[in-house]
Design a protein around this motif. Structure first.
Motif, short mmCIF file in Angstrom:
data_model
loop_
_atom_site.label_atom_id
_atom_site.label_comp_id
_atom_site.label_asym_id
_atom_site.label_seq_id
_atom_site.Cartn_x
_atom_site.Cartn_y
_atom_site.Cartn_z
N VAL C 93 1.22 -1.56 -0.05
CA VAL C 93 0.00 0.01 -0.12
C VAL C 93 0.62 1.04 0.13
O VAL C 93 0.43 2.12 -0.57
CB VAL C 93 -0.89 -0.70 1.09
N THR C 94 1.71 1.06 0.68
CA THR C 94 2.52 2.29 0.78
C THR C 94 3.71 2.51 -0.88
O THR C 94 3.59 3.77 -0.91
CB THR C 94 3.85 2.46 2.28
N GLY C 95 4.12 1.39 -0.18
CA GLY C 95 5.45 1.80 -1.48
C GLY C 95 4.39 1.89 -2.61
O GLY C 95 5.42 2.04 -3.79
N GLY C 96 3.15 0.85 -3.21
CA GLY C 96 2.53 0.77 -4.06
C GLY C 96 2.70 2.36 -4.74
O GLY C 96 2.38 2.55 -5.61
N LEU C 97 1.54 2.92 -3.31
CA LEU C 97 1.15 4.74 -3.89
C LEU C 97 2.21 5.54 -3.84
O LEU C 97 2.08 6.12 -5.32
CB LEU C 97 0.03 5.00 -2.51
N VAL C 98 3.20 5.21 -3.75
CA VAL C 98 4.11 6.45 -3.61
C VAL C 98 4.50 5.86 -4.90
O VAL C 98 5.02 7.15 -5.56
CB VAL C 98 5.60 5.48 -3.33
N GLY C 99 5.29 4.26 -5.42
CA GLY C 99 5.77 4.67 -6.70
C GLY C 99 5.11 5.30 -7.96
O GLY C 99 5.17 5.35 -8.70
N MET C 100 3.10 4.66 -7.74
CA MET C 100 2.79 5.35 -8.76
C MET C 100 2.28 6.16 -8.29
O MET C 100 2.61 6.98 -10.14
CB MET C 100 0.64 3.92 -8.42
N LEU C 101 1.84 6.90 -7.66
CA LEU C 101 1.81 8.94 -7.55
C LEU C 101 2.95 9.64 -8.20
O LEU C 101 3.18 9.89 -9.25
CB LEU C 101 1.68 9.47 -5.73
N SER C 102 4.25 8.79 -7.98
CA SER C 102 5.55 9.33 -8.16
C SER C 102 5.95 9.11 -9.79
O SER C 102 6.43 9.88 -9.96
CB SER C 102 6.76 8.44 -7.65
N ALA C 103 5.91 8.10 -10.21
CA ALA C 103 5.34 7.78 -11.64
C ALA C 103 4.50 8.59 -12.59
O ALA C 103 4.90 9.04 -13.96
CB ALA C 103 5.47 6.41 -11.97
N TYR C 104 3.18 8.85 -11.68
CA TYR C 104 2.39 9.57 -12.78
C TYR C 104 2.58 11.35 -12.90
O TYR C 104 2.36 12.08 -13.91
CB TYR C 104 0.57 8.89 -12.09
N LEU C 108 5.89 15.60 -8.69
CA LEU C 108 6.28 15.01 -6.59
C LEU C 108 7.26 13.89 -7.09
O LEU C 108 7.84 13.29 -5.66
CB LEU C 108 4.92 14.38 -6.84
N GLY C 109 7.30 12.59 -8.13
CA GLY C 109 8.27 11.51 -8.02
C GLY C 109 9.64 12.00 -8.21
O GLY C 109 10.17 12.01 -7.02
N HIS C 110 10.23 13.34 -8.44
CA HIS C 110 11.12 14.13 -7.82
C HIS C 110 11.71 13.75 -6.65
O HIS C 110 12.61 13.52 -6.26
CB HIS C 110 11.82 14.84 -8.34
N VAL C 111 10.53 14.52 -6.03
CA VAL C 111 10.71 14.87 -4.54
C VAL C 111 10.84 13.14 -3.93
O VAL C 111 11.48 12.68 -2.80
CB VAL C 111 9.64 15.71 -3.81
N LEU C 112 9.76 12.31 -4.30
CA LEU C 112 8.96 11.06 -3.42
C LEU C 112 10.45 9.83 -3.68
O LEU C 112 11.05 9.96 -2.97
CB LEU C 112 8.05 10.78 -4.16
N MET C 113 10.82 10.39 -4.93
CA MET C 113 11.94 9.20 -5.36
C MET C 113 13.25 9.41 -4.46
O MET C 113 13.69 8.53 -4.62
CB MET C 113 11.93 8.78 -6.50
N ARG C 114 13.33 10.47 -4.42
CA ARG C 114 15.02 11.20 -3.93
C ARG C 114 14.70 10.27 -2.42
O ARG C 114 15.76 10.17 -1.61
CB ARG C 114 15.02 12.90 -3.42
N GLY C 115 13.62 10.44 -1.82
CA GLY C 115 14.07 10.09 -0.22
C GLY C 115 13.69 8.13 0.25
O GLY C 115 14.58 8.10 0.66
N ILE C 116 13.05 8.25 -1.60
CA ILE C 116 13.43 6.38 -1.19
C ILE C 116 14.66 6.18 -1.64
O ILE C 116 15.66 5.09 -0.78
CB ILE C 116 12.49 5.50 -2.20
N ASP C 117 15.40 6.69 -2.56
CA ASP C 117 16.30 6.49 -3.00
C ASP C 117 17.39 6.23 -1.12
O ASP C 117 18.14 5.57 -1.33
CB ASP C 117 17.60 7.17 -3.92
#
Lengths: 268, 324, 283
Positions: C93-104, C108-117
């Motif tokens: 749920v959390t990873g899926g939402l972050v991944g989907m929203l970041s790609a879409y 937002l993806g630039h910010v979230l995916m750096r956090g994931i990195d």
């Protein structure tokens, strides 16, 4: 009757950033580089050219699938290019698109009914599922398919059938302008002829306007009223179908026409 | 004796334990300096036929189930893999549809041509490289001495297809098989590539098998034509004879389906229905469900090849009895 | 019914994966019916019977408190399923939402995916350890921590797959029909991600067992009184020479279950959409 065209495109530019960043200078691909054309009500204008000339980008820009760089596109007098997504949404009903690849343009996880119901509900054309089903059945019949196919999934259909379903998705909204992007290019010759006839018939009967984007001059001659020839992001020649095919003016148009392989039937 | 003779070729695809026939009893021959065109829609078996000639069916679901392919008097199916490899690329070469995927993206094009030459010819790297430049010049790539150092992605689609042709011609093959060589190209580029192939044929006397879905391309470039439908050749003749007297309803339908550029047609006479899938079994003539001339007989009895004129063979019960 | 049939079809001709599936079914049954199967109360202490050897009535022997190891192992299966399912849900749920929203939503993806990195820069176990030291030992917290650890990889994978799907023509077609962001994300993109998500879930389930066992063993996971396979290992480790069966049984259960889950995951991965095969490389 007014003489204002349904769609007026003026000096349209769509550029794509292709490189550059902090250390390098930005580079741009000028996919569409200042084109202008009109489409009148009930008219079919073809945009013809070779791969990479920017013809598909024109269609994608007019449906806001790509942002434009500059220029104007007046649809019924209203410039659609600067509109926000939500402001443009109601107009999507009037400006519909048929895509090239019938295998990619239908969501594999949705039944035909689900795919066709969605636009009806979005635009408030059906109040209930039953009402939607009735409309879908009519539209499927219109494109030459049995209404009962609506319960099936896209993978159960051949390329030609899928393209008919793609056309049904467009026709169900009764659009004023249809943008057909290489709509028959992926089909086998014998199927292509069926689908072309269908598109022509639907266009005649509904009186909709069409921007027909294609690389195939034979197909273009068959379907259009007027033709615009595109080369490297610009329109090099526009004219009535007859004029373009029988008395081409521009060097490039002439070169295109002479390159087509022809079948001469030698009647014995 | 023709250079390439294919007799009663049968290919089947293995699906769920059963063998479904996809090419049935295909026979044709090609001579030096001659171009044979094989035309048909997707799934008609034209590409499989070419793969069978090149011996490229192995390792897939496809099986060669019958027939003979003789090249220069030798039966190809009886050769060992090594003997076959010695012929391929040397006396027999193939051009594929997609020039982007048929060239290895990580090697310079010059190296790829040199590699092909040195596989079959005892040449030094220097000599082979000179030959590569010569070949690129032959296929009209500008500045060939400089272009041999290019990578495939640095060239346009048309140029890559020329490189493919150059590679195919590296060892002066006697037979060139071109499977949809221009389908991925623009018409103007297509014309250049087809002209080039015709020109090379007159110079070197190569036999060409050209496979295409485009009747126009076939009509303009071929000496002989074979029209395939559902794994069978339904009509075969010299190009002149075929287009002078189209005798199979499918060939006629195909021709009527093509919108032409030179005059206006209100409605296209499309062939109704669709090409049957390979797992559908159809008694009688495979084309009868879509044929406007079909009678009861057509759904029961598969028509045998019938000569309507010398060298003009048609698989139709009505062949030679009136116009189609 | 249809889905069950396609699921079972994945195991045709795969003996090892079928055995794995059967084993998992046994574990699942044990988890559900633990109170019915377990012969003793897993928490009941009996100092007289401490450290007895496997046999009757104590199938797996008893631990140093005299608790029945077999009953604890049965309740341990229940814990394993709870931890596994819980972590899978949190991660997807959390990873899926972050991944989907970041790609879409690219920005937002630039910010979230750096956090994931940043989170992915830590080894999984280290990240879990750090997070666990900040929290109290409890079942919920263990689930949350393991879930977050695997949410990072899930987000990465879903980011890639969503990006691919976003470029598909049917998404363009939906946009042209006037579909909004929610409809595109959840009606058009998400259903195409279900089967890769299930495969991803099977791997997370397996790795969550290992993580949980490791955390328990280090004394940072579940509270010590909770009967779990990891806790059984942790508590009895000093008796490895005197009563090796106390470690052999829970150890074997962990290995068997993780291995089975991986086999099942592999079988599922081989039958999904070939486009996504390269994206799922385990967690």
């Amino acid at each position: 009757m007014t003489n204002t065209p349904l769609l007026q495109v003026r000096e349209l530019h769509t550029h794509f950033r292709t490189g550059g960043g902090i250390f390098a200078e930005k580079t741009w691909l000028r996919a569409v580089n200042g084109i202008s054309f009109d489409i009148h009500a009930g008219e079919v204008l073809s945009l013809v050219g070779e791969s990479g000339c920017g013809k598909s980008t024109v269609g994608r820009t007019l449906t806001q699938l790509e942002p434009s760089t500059s220029g104007a596109a007046l649809f019924n007098g209203q410039d659609i290019l600067p509109m926000t997504a939500s402001a443009f949404r109601p107009l999507r009903r009037d400006i519909q698109m048929i895509f090239q690849d019938p295998f990619a343009s239908l969501n594999p996880r949705l039944t035909i009914e689900q795919t066709l119901t969605e636009p009806l509900f979005i635009h408030g054309l059906a109040a209930s599922k039953t009402e939607a089903r009735a409309l879908i059945a009519d539209t499927l019949e219109l494109v030459g398919m049995a209404p009962k196919v609506m319960e099936r999934y896209p993978h159960e259909f051949s390329g030609g059938q899928r393209q008919r379903i793609g056309i049904a998705r467009v026709m169900i909204l009764k659009p004023k302008l249809v943008i057909a992007d290489e709509a028959v290019s992926a089909l086998d010759v014998s199927i292509q002829a069926q689908v072309l006839n269908l598109i022509k018939e639907l266009q005649r009967d509904s009186g909709m306007s069409m921007l027909f984007i294609s690389h195939d001059l034979g197909v273009v001659r068959h379907i259009s009223d007027r033709v615009a020839v595109m080369y490297q992001g610009q329109i090099v020649e526009t004219g009535d179908k007859r004029q373009i095919f029988e008395a081409p003016q521009h060097e490039y148009t002439k070169r295109l026409l002479s390159a087509i392989p022809r079948i001469t039937e030698r009647v014995a | 004796m023709a250079l390439l003779e294919v007799k009663d070729l049968e290919i089947a695809v293995a699906a769920g334990g059963a063998l479904l026939p996809v090419v049935r009893g295909v026979s044709f021959s090609v001579d030096e300096n001659e171009t044979l065109g094989i035309v048909g829609e997707s799934g008609c078996g034209k590409s499989l036929t070419s793969l069978a000639i090149m011996g490229l069916l192995e390792g897939s679901q496809l099986r060669l189930t019958g027939g003979s392919i003789s090249f220069d008097g030798r039966e190809l199916n009886s050769l060992s893999p090594n003997e076959r490899r010695a012929i391929m690329g040397d006396q027999m070469a193939m051009i594929f549809q997609e020039p982007m995927t048929s060239l290895n993206p990580v090697y310079r094009i010059g190296d790829q041509i040199v590699e092909t030459i040195r596989q079959h010819r005892d040449m030094s790297k220097r000599q082979a490289s000179d030959r590569a430049v010569e070949l690129l010049d032959l296929v009209r790539i500008p500045e060939p001495a400089r272009r041999i150092d290019s990578f495939p992605h640095q060239m346009s689609g048309g140029q890559r297809q020329r490189v493919m042709i150059a590679m195919a011609l590296a060892c002066d093959p006697k037979l060139l098989i071109a499977d949809e060589p221009t389908t991925a190209l623009d018409v103007t580029v297509q014309k250049e590539v087809l002209d080039l192939m015709a020109d090379l044929q007159t110079r070197m006397g190569t036999a060409i098998v050209l496979i295409s879905h485009d009747l126009g391309v076939i009509a303009e470039t071929c000496d002989k034509v074979a029209v395939m439908y559902r794994g069978k050749i339904v009509e075969a003749a010299s190009a002149a004879a075929l287009f002078a007297n189209i005798s199979h309803p499918y060939t006629r339908g195909l021709l009527n389906s093509i919108p032409v550029v030179d005059h206006d047609v209100e409605w296209l006479e499309a062939i109704p229905g669709r090409v049957p899938t390979i797992d559908e079994t159809l008694p009688g003539c495979a084309f009868h469900p879509r044929c406007s001339m079909a009678e009861i007989r057509c759904s029961a009895e598969d028509p045998a090849p019938h000569d309507v004129a010398t060298g003009h063979t048609v698989r139709c019960h009505f062949a030679g009895k009136g116009t189609v | 019914m249809n889905m069950l049939r396609t699921f079972l079809a994945m195991f045709r001709g795969r003996k090892l994966a079928t055995i794995g599936l059967i084993w998992l079914c046994i574990v699942g049954l044990a988890a559900i019916a633990a109170p019915l199967i377990a012969p003793f109360d897993p928490l009941e202490i009996d100092p007289v019977e401490r450290l007895s050897e496997p046999g009757l009535p104590y199938l797996f022997g008893t631990d140093h408190f005299g608790r029945d190891s077999f009953s604890r192992a049965i309740y341990g299966a229940r814990m394993a399923v709870i931890i596994g399912l819980g972590s899978v849900i949190v991660a997807l749920v959390t990873g899926g939402l972050v991944g989907m929203l970041s790609a879409y939503f690219t920005r937002l993806g630039h910010v979230l995916m750096r956090g994931i990195d940043v989170l992915m820069a830590f080894p999984a176990l280290l990240l879990a350890l750090v997070l666990m030291t900040l929290l109290e030992r409890s079942v919920t917290n263990t689930i949350i921590v393991i879930g977050i650890v695997y949410a990072t990889t899930t987000a990465r994978i879903l980011f890639g797959m969503t990006l691919k799907l976003k470029g598909e023509t049917f998404v363009d077609a939906a946009i042209c029909s006037g579909a909004g962001h929610g409809s595109i994300l959840f009606r058009h993109i998400l259903p195409n991600l279900i089967s890769p998500l299930l495969v991803q879930a099977s791997f997370i389930f397996a790795f969550a067992q290992l993580q949980a066992a490791a955390l328990d063993f280090l004394g940072l996971g579940l509270p010590p009184e909770v009967p779990s396979w990891g806790n059984m290992l942790s508590e009895e480790r000093i008796y490895v020479t005197r009563a090796p069966w106390l470690l052999i049984f829970p150890g074997a259960l962990i290995i068997l279950s993780v291995f089975s889950m991986n086999l099942v995951g592999d079988a599922m991965r081989d039958s999904i959409d070939p486009r996504f095969k390269d994206d799922i490389a385990g967690v």
